[in-house]
Design a protein around this motif. Structure first.
Motif, PDB file in Angstrom:
ATOM      1  N   GLU A  14      54.003  41.816  42.696  1.00  0.00           N
ATOM      2  CA  GLU A  14      53.651  40.549  42.034  1.00  0.00           C
ATOM      3  C   GLU A  14      52.601  40.787  40.946  1.00  0.00           C
ATOM      4  O   GLU A  14      52.666  40.224  39.852  1.00  0.00           O
ATOM      5  CB  GLU A  14      53.130  39.551  43.066  1.00  0.00           C
ATOM      6  CG  GLU A  14      54.224  39.034  43.999  1.00  0.00           C
ATOM      7  CD  GLU A  14      53.650  38.211  45.134  1.00  0.00           C
ATOM      8  OE1 GLU A  14      54.413  37.420  45.722  1.00  0.00           O
ATOM      9  OE2 GLU A  14      52.446  38.347  45.439  1.00  0.00           O
ATOM     10  N   LEU A  15      51.634  41.616  41.280  1.00  0.00           N
ATOM     11  CA  LEU A  15      50.598  41.937  40.290  1.00  0.00           C
ATOM     12  C   LEU A  15      51.198  42.664  39.085  1.00  0.00           C
ATOM     13  O   LEU A  15      50.823  42.409  37.928  1.00  0.00           O
ATOM     14  CB  LEU A  15      49.524  42.808  40.925  1.00  0.00           C
ATOM     15  CG  LEU A  15      48.504  42.105  41.835  1.00  0.00           C
ATOM     16  CD1 LEU A  15      47.582  43.136  42.463  1.00  0.00           C
ATOM     17  CD2 LEU A  15      47.705  41.073  41.043  1.00  0.00           C
ATOM     18  N   LEU A  16      52.145  43.604  39.344  1.00  0.00           N
ATOM     19  CA  LEU A  16      52.782  44.351  38.259  1.00  0.00           C
ATOM     20  C   LEU A  16      53.571  43.412  37.344  1.00  0.00           C
ATOM     21  O   LEU A  16      53.522  43.526  36.108  1.00  0.00           O
ATOM     22  CB  LEU A  16      53.701  45.445  38.821  1.00  0.00           C
ATOM     23  CG  LEU A  16      54.435  46.300  37.782  1.00  0.00           C
ATOM     24  CD1 LEU A  16      53.444  47.010  36.857  1.00  0.00           C
ATOM     25  CD2 LEU A  16      55.336  47.329  38.465  1.00  0.00           C
ATOM     26  N   SER A  20      44.397  33.447  43.552  1.00  0.00           N
ATOM     27  CA  SER A  20      45.102  32.178  43.325  1.00  0.00           C
ATOM     28  C   SER A  20      46.477  32.186  43.951  1.00  0.00           C
ATOM     29  O   SER A  20      46.997  31.147  44.385  1.00  0.00           O
ATOM     30  CB  SER A  20      45.208  31.901  41.826  1.00  0.00           C
ATOM     31  OG  SER A  20      46.038  32.879  41.207  1.00  0.00           O
ATOM     32  N   LEU A  21      47.068  33.374  44.010  1.00  0.00           N
ATOM     33  CA  LEU A  21      48.437  33.466  44.537  1.00  0.00           C
ATOM     34  C   LEU A  21      48.434  33.542  46.057  1.00  0.00           C
ATOM     35  O   LEU A  21      49.326  32.984  46.723  1.00  0.00           O
ATOM     36  CB  LEU A  21      49.117  34.714  43.939  1.00  0.00           C
ATOM     37  CG  LEU A  21      50.635  34.801  44.066  1.00  0.00           C
ATOM     38  CD1 LEU A  21      51.304  33.654  43.314  1.00  0.00           C
ATOM     39  CD2 LEU A  21      51.135  36.139  43.514  1.00  0.00           C
ATOM     40  N   HIS A  22      47.436  34.206  46.627  1.00  0.00           N
ATOM     41  CA  HIS A  22      47.383  34.376  48.091  1.00  0.00           C
ATOM     42  C   HIS A  22      45.967  34.055  48.593  1.00  0.00           C
ATOM     43  O   HIS A  22      45.240  34.947  49.055  1.00  0.00           O
ATOM     44  CB  HIS A  22      47.759  35.814  48.486  1.00  0.00           C
ATOM     45  CG  HIS A  22      49.169  36.184  48.159  1.00  0.00           C
ATOM     46  ND1 HIS A  22      50.237  35.742  48.894  1.00  0.00           N
ATOM     47  CD2 HIS A  22      49.666  36.942  47.152  1.00  0.00           C
ATOM     48  CE1 HIS A  22      51.356  36.232  48.372  1.00  0.00           C
ATOM     49  NE2 HIS A  22      51.042  36.950  47.305  1.00  0.00           N
ATOM     50  N   PRO A  23      45.547  32.786  48.565  1.00  0.00           N
ATOM     51  CA  PRO A  23      44.183  32.454  49.038  1.00  0.00           C
ATOM     52  C   PRO A  23      43.986  32.752  50.509  1.00  0.00           C
ATOM     53  O   PRO A  23      42.866  33.025  50.952  1.00  0.00           O
ATOM     54  CB  PRO A  23      44.076  30.951  48.747  1.00  0.00           C
ATOM     55  CG  PRO A  23      45.491  30.478  48.626  1.00  0.00           C
ATOM     56  CD  PRO A  23      46.277  31.607  48.070  1.00  0.00           C
ATOM     57  N   GLU A  24      45.108  32.744  51.260  1.00  0.00           N
ATOM     58  CA  GLU A  24      44.992  32.994  52.703  1.00  0.00           C
ATOM     59  C   GLU A  24      44.501  34.401  52.993  1.00  0.00           C
ATOM     60  O   GLU A  24      43.952  34.667  54.061  1.00  0.00           O
ATOM     61  CB  GLU A  24      46.336  32.745  53.395  1.00  0.00           C
ATOM     62  CG  GLU A  24      47.412  33.822  53.137  1.00  0.00           C
ATOM     63  CD  GLU A  24      48.130  33.649  51.792  1.00  0.00           C
ATOM     64  OE1 GLU A  24      49.033  34.453  51.496  1.00  0.00           O
ATOM     65  OE2 GLU A  24      47.769  32.696  51.028  1.00  0.00           O
ATOM     66  N   TRP A  48      42.238  40.468  40.357  1.00  0.00           N
ATOM     67  CA  TRP A  48      41.614  39.867  41.549  1.00  0.00           C
ATOM     68  C   TRP A  48      41.756  38.330  41.520  1.00  0.00           C
ATOM     69  O   TRP A  48      42.126  37.699  42.510  1.00  0.00           O
ATOM     70  CB  TRP A  48      40.122  40.205  41.619  1.00  0.00           C
ATOM     71  CG  TRP A  48      39.815  41.545  42.245  1.00  0.00           C
ATOM     72  CD1 TRP A  48      39.176  42.585  41.671  1.00  0.00           C
ATOM     73  CD2 TRP A  48      40.110  41.954  43.585  1.00  0.00           C
ATOM     74  NE1 TRP A  48      39.059  43.639  42.545  1.00  0.00           N
ATOM     75  CE2 TRP A  48      39.635  43.269  43.746  1.00  0.00           C
ATOM     76  CE3 TRP A  48      40.766  41.341  44.667  1.00  0.00           C
ATOM     77  CZ2 TRP A  48      39.750  43.983  44.923  1.00  0.00           C
ATOM     78  CZ3 TRP A  48      40.880  42.052  45.863  1.00  0.00           C
ATOM     79  CH2 TRP A  48      40.390  43.360  45.973  1.00  0.00           C
ATOM     80  N   ALA A  49      41.507  37.765  40.372  1.00  0.00           N
ATOM     81  CA  ALA A  49      41.610  36.300  40.253  1.00  0.00           C
ATOM     82  C   ALA A  49      43.040  35.825  40.509  1.00  0.00           C
ATOM     83  O   ALA A  49      43.271  34.825  41.200  1.00  0.00           O
ATOM     84  CB  ALA A  49      41.130  35.867  38.872  1.00  0.00           C
TER      85      ALA A  49
END
Length: 894
Positions: free
Chosen positions: A849-851, A871-875, A866-867
């Motif tokens: 996802e980051l890539l 935001s994508l996986h706050p859990e 990191w941000a």
């Protein structure tokens, strides 16, 4: 300005050629580059030559010349000050000459060079072809040139064309009285005195069995017609070879005449900067005394004169023989194996007879297969020693009708001479065109030796020449003969870079390689089974060393069986004549080119020829090699060789080839700089259809290959340091259009490795759906392009670029190569672990996802990642321990 000029010390042929050239170039100015011979000067003064408006060199502005017409010479050292403008790019050079080639010849945009008796003959032919009229004075001048340079048609260099040209000029009124008066002049008192000195000083030397006369004379002032005096000296003493050195004023004039083919005076005078023909030549020598010039001449004569051959130079060795107790069947098998028609019969190491193939075949026909050879051999035969002369050899083979002539030394057979060996010497080439005895005995026509030392020094790096010389010196210590052979020598003569060096040793190749490696402090990798070795000098330079060997094939398309042999037999096993050349490396012979099979001739004629009619039967891979060499060198396959290829294809010999060997040859063709012409020829010969009946190299396929060539060039220029298997891109293109079942059949036929086979099928399964599906979507994000193309290798992507007609597809692949494929995230798995994310499949999901976000421009830095992740996986962050948060913060700070 256009200028017609000739050589310094111009003679009648030079002047006449200038007049003839003026008729072809009406606007040109006639200029002598220097002095003329005395006879010519007198003729010039006493005739109406002023009407041609000859200019003096000092009155000509060299900077204004845009076209220079050279006649009767093309040697840069013989044109005086005109040498200054030869290399100017704005000067056009036209050449008309009849002299043999030399190393200092000028290259012209127009070059008409023919081996006739006089240059004016060539120009007369051109005047005749163009219908240009001559008056009687012009015809007389042109005839003077022909009469002088042919010795009134008595020189051996005279050709039928010279007679025809003289006849043509006679029709225009050439005055034979004028010609007779000028060509046959009375000698002056000075000339008679010089001729007398030449006669008194003449000494005869025996050089390599050939008598050579050298005469010298010294006078304080210049005396003309020195060549005429030398000619008279030759006639008075009936000399075959004469060299005359005359010191006049501050220079020495060398004039040479030869009646025999063993002495090429043109080649010898070239060492002094002169030139001429094989029978007549001259040179002007400066900076040497008369004695020094004579000593230098003797040195050159000893190295240039080649004697008549003896048996040891014509024989083949080692000798193939049969034991007297062997059966007829065994003897017949030996002859078939080695492709010979006659051989000695031996008993306890002593020759006791000869046996021929015809006798064996008749014996087998009469059901005598199991009888001993001794019962049918010829026991009445002649032998010769290694020093036997050509006449002795001819007497045995021709007059006594003996098919094979054993050469004995101390009672042992050291070689044999066949009728073919004799014919190869007596006949110029394999066309069997008869020659005069003089031509037949010309050493220049032998399929043997000629020095190419100058080419070696010019073409090879100094380090390589040193290696070859060191090898020769070591071979001498072992009493071995050693040669560089094959493609290395071929490309040396073609002036093509090639440091793929193959060495053949007439001796133990492994023993030699080990000793050389030890001396040099390098590594030798040995293969005892084949008695070969590889000398490893560096990663880029490796030299293959092998013992001279002979191959034979037990059945068509089989792998060869190897036995040790001589250089000649080693070369005979090779594919084409152009690959049979050898370069001698032993110190006494270093730089000698050895040519048994007409390889030099075929290089000159740009022809690919096999050595024998069963060549493609024994090894069908030679069909693809013939095509590859033809296209690489821009040669042509000879008519007979082409017929043999067609017959081999018709006989189905390629189908008998092992798949790996077939694939290796296809790969070699596809690795050529431009494989298209070779594939086109393969299709013409029906070779491609042997891979698949549906395979055709038509216009559509040719267009595809042109696009493949372009994309490969683009990739290599864009990514210089990245390896690429260009041949595999071409191979994918070659098989494009075949059905999957056909692809599987081709893979089986070529015995592709499992990896290559799977990759091939996978590529074709993926490419077409991809081109028809994904790339037809209205929009693709960078991450979509990356995910779609990432499973493909560069070769497969380049094939896709060439295969498609859509510019958008090519642009997307280009972006993948340049922008997307090397993109990566800054956060790694260790960072996820640091914030307490348990290791598992979730890592791959998160990093992908980051890539994608990186590719699509959503994130640009580590902090952005990191941000984006938070935001994508706050859990992932709500249960992170405080110490992990601290570690994360520290990581961000770093």
């Amino acid at each position: 300005m256009e200028v017609v000029t000739t050589h310094i010390n111009a003679d009648f042929d030079a002047m006449a050629s200038m007049i003839a050239a003026k008729k072809l170039y009406p606007d040109a100015v006639l200029v002598f580059p220097g002095s003329q011979e005395r006879t010519l000067r007198e003729f010039f003064i006493n005739s109406t030559m002023y009407i041609y408006d000859f200019k003096r060199l000092r009155d000509v502005d060299l900077t204004r010349i845009h076209r220079l017409i050279l006649v009767d010479t093309r040697q840069i050292s013989r044109i005086g000050r005109f040498e200054e403008i030869i290399h100017r790019p704005d000067v056009e050079i036209h050449i008309y000459d009849h002299h043999p080639d030399t190393s200092e010849d000028i290259k012209g945009q127009v070059s008409v060079v023919k081996p006739v008796g006089a240059t004016v003959t060539i120009l007369t032919q051109l005047l005749q072809e163009r219908g240009i009229e001559l008056n009687a004075e012009e015809a007389t001048i042109l005839s003077l040139g022909i009469y002088e340079d042919t010795g009134s048609f008595t020189f051996n260099s005279t050709t039928p064309e010279d007679f025809e040209a003289a006849a043509y000029l006679r029709r225009f009124g050439a005055d034979l009285n004028v010609i007779s008066d000028l060509v046959t002049q009375e000698l002056t008192a000075e000339q008679v005195g010089i001729l007398n000195e030449l006669i008194l000083s003449a000494r005869t030397y025996d050089i390599q069995g050939i008598e050579v006369c050298i005469a010298t004379v010294s006078v304080d002032k210049y005396v003309g017609d020195f060549a005429l005096l030398v000619h008279k000296l030759k006639d008075i003493h009936n000399l075959d070879v004469v060299f005359a050195l005359g010191r006049m004023e501050d220079r020495i004039y060398l004039v040479a005449r030869s009646r025999i083919a063993e002495v090429d005076v043109g080649q010898i005078t070239a060492h002094f900067g002169g030139g001429g023909h094989t029978t007549a030549a001259s040179a002007t020598i400066r900076d040497l005394t008369l004695n020094q010039a004579e000593d230098r001449l003797l040195e050159i004569l000893k190295s240039c004169i080649t004697p008549f051959p003896m048996a040891e130079t014509l024989m083949s060795s080692p000798v193939t023989f049969v034991e007297a107790d062997a059966t007829i069947t065994e003897a017949e098998q030996i002859m078939v194996r080695y492709n010979i028609n006659s051989m000695p019969v031996m008993e306890k190491g002593v020759i006791v007879g000869l046996i021929t193939r015809q006798v064996l075949e008749k014996a087998i026909f009469h059901k005598l297969s199991e009888h001993a050879v001794r019962e049918l051999m010829s026991s009445d035969f002649m032998t010769v020693s290694p020093q036997a002369t050509l006449l002795e050899i001819q007497t045995c083979l021709v007059e006594h009708q003996q098919r094979i002539l054993p050469v004995l030394e101390d009672g042992k057979v050291v070689g044999v001479i066949t009728r073919r060996d004799l014919l190869n010497f007596l006949v110029r080439d394999h066309s069997n065109k008869p020659q005069t005895l003089g031509e037949a005995l010309n050493p220049a026509q032998w399929p043997k030796r000629k020095s190419i030392n100058s080419v070696v020094m010019e073409q090879l790096p100094h380090e390589i020449v040193k290696v070859l010389r060191d090898m020769g010196r070591l071979a001498d210590q072992f009493h071995f003969k050693i040669y560089a052979i094959g493609g290395f020598v071929r490309d040396l003569l073609l002036r093509r870079p090639n440091l793929d060096i193959d060495i053949v040793v007439e001796g133990d190749g492994i023993e030699f390689a080990k000793a050389f490696a030890e001396r040099r402090g390098i590594r030798a990798r040995c293969h005892k089974k084949f008695n070969t070795a590889v000398l490893i000098f560096s990663e880029k330079l490796k030299v293959d060393v092998a013992s001279a060997r002979f191959e034979y094939y037990q059945y068509p398309a089989a792998l060869p069986i190897v036995e040790f042999s001589s250089l000649k037999m080693d070369l005979y096993r090779r594919d084409f004549t152009i690959n049979t050349l050898a370069l001698a490396l032993n110190p006494d012979d270093f730089g000698q080119l050895i040519d048994f099979f007409g390889g030099q001739r075929d290089l000159k004629e740009k022809t690919i020829r096999v050595l024998h009619n069963l060549s493609f039967v024994e090894d069908p891979t030679r069909i693809m090699r013939a095509i590859r060499f033809e296209q690489r060198f821009n040669f042509r396959i000879g008519k007979q060789t082409a017929n043999l290829i067609k017959n081999a294809v018709r006989m189905g010999l390629i189908q008998k080839l092992g798949g790996r060997r077939f694939f290796h040859e296809i790969e070699s063709i596809l690795r050529e700089e431009n494989p298209v012409p070779a594939l086109r020829r393969m299709d013409e010969y029906g070779v491609l259809s042997l891979l698949s009946s549906d395979m055709r190299f038509d216009a559509r396929m040719e267009e595809l290959f042109d696009r493949i060539r372009n994309v490969i060039s683009w990739y290599r220029l864009s990514f210089l340091d990245e390896p690429l298997e260009g041949f595999w891109v071409y191979f994918l293109g070659l098989l494009s259009g075949l059905r999957e079942k056909d692809l599987e059949n081709v893979s089986d036929r070529l015995v592709l490795s499992e990896t290559r086979r799977e990759r091939l099928i996978w590529t074709y399964r993926q490419v077409e759906p991809l081109l028809r599906g994904f790339f037809q979507l209205p929009e693709q994000r960078p991450s979509d392009i990356y995910r779609t193309l990432q499973p493909f290798r560069p070769e497969e992507l380049l094939f896709m670029m060439a295969r498609t007609e859509w510019e958008a597809v090519r642009r997307a692949i280009s972006h993948y190569f340049h922008r997307y494929r090397n993109v990566c995230t800054e956060l790694k798995g260790r960072d996820l672990k640091a914030i307490g994310v348990p290791p598992g499949p979730i890592y791959r999901v998160i990093l992908d996802e980051l890539l994608d976000a990186r590719l699509n421009g959503a994130v640009r830095s580590r902090q952005d990642e990191w941000a984006y992740l938070k935001s994508l996986h706050p859990e992932l962050f709500k249960d992170v321990p405080e110490e992990s948060r601290a570690a994360s913060a520290a990581s961000e700070a770093v």
